[in-house]
Scaffold this active site. Sequence first.
Site, PDB file in Angstrom:
ATOM      1  N   HIS A 182       0.979  -1.205   0.136  1.00 46.85           N
ATOM      2  CA  HIS A 182       0.096   0.123  -0.023  1.00 46.85           C
ATOM      3  C   HIS A 182       0.912   1.236   0.063  1.00 46.85           C
ATOM      4  O   HIS A 182       1.816   1.166   0.434  1.00 46.85           O
ATOM      5  CB  HIS A 182      -0.946   0.056   1.172  1.00 46.85           C
ATOM      6  CG  HIS A 182      -0.311   0.078   2.375  1.00 46.85           C
ATOM      7  ND1 HIS A 182       0.398  -1.249   2.977  1.00 46.85           N
ATOM      8  CD2 HIS A 182      -0.048   0.938   3.532  1.00 46.85           C
ATOM      9  CE1 HIS A 182       0.816  -0.711   4.362  1.00 46.85           C
ATOM     10  NE2 HIS A 182       0.637   0.311   4.426  1.00 46.85           N
TER      11      HIS A 182
HETATM   12 ZN   LIG Z   1       1.409   1.335   6.227  1.00 45.84          ZN
END
Ligand SMILES: [Zn+2]
Length: 227
Positions: free
Chosen positions: A144
């Site tokens: 992410h």
């Molecule tokens: Zn993170």
Amino acid sequence: MCGKSKAEKTFSKKDNFCAKAENSDSCKGDSGGPLVHEKDGQYVVYGIVSLGYGCGRKNATDPQAILIKSELLTVIQDKYPKAKHHYLILPHQNIESIFQLKRCHLSLLDEMELMAKNTVEIIGGKLSDFKIGYHAQPSMKRLHLHTISNDFISSSLKTKKHWNSFNTDLFIPARKLYDMLENQGKIERYPAHVVNTLLSQDLQCNKCSYIAENMSNLKQHLLLHDK
Ligand SMILES: [Zn+2]
Ligand SMILES: [Zn+2]
């Protein structure tokens, strides 16, 4: 959260679907996690946890949980934002972390950075007010990219670890990570002692030379920069 729950009214059947385990729903820390299923001997990511009913009741009525969805990426709001604006860019491809990246992922990293910049634009923010990067010591088992406003004003910002993970070399700017991968062909872990030194570093303000004695002083100080 299947069946006739309140949550059903808040999601579009076109982009979302229901999944559950026996007696359990998504809860704290699940958001952004992948829903995987075995297909032809490989695990394929079918979805990303964004809404829940039982324990995740609060988010069930939050239509902003998924902000943007493209062919390759999904953008969600961080469930525990560490600033006024805090988003995560997640590839649909199942990549556990920055340590699994190879040169063949360079174009994906480019896409992710571009999506981060688009997100800032979409919410009407200025790029210079945002940090876009990866944690050198990721806490979530799914690649992410953080897109976070540099005010760091949030009730979820509580510990020195929170602060230093975004405001020391433990936060690797997207561009820098791209260059590291391009040059070395992989991302290497920082040695444990380096991580520990960075995490226990003094609480240095990200906008001036002020060094706070503790988190509550730092949080008060950050409000001065927000005027
Ligand atoms: Zn993170
Ligand atoms: Zn300051």
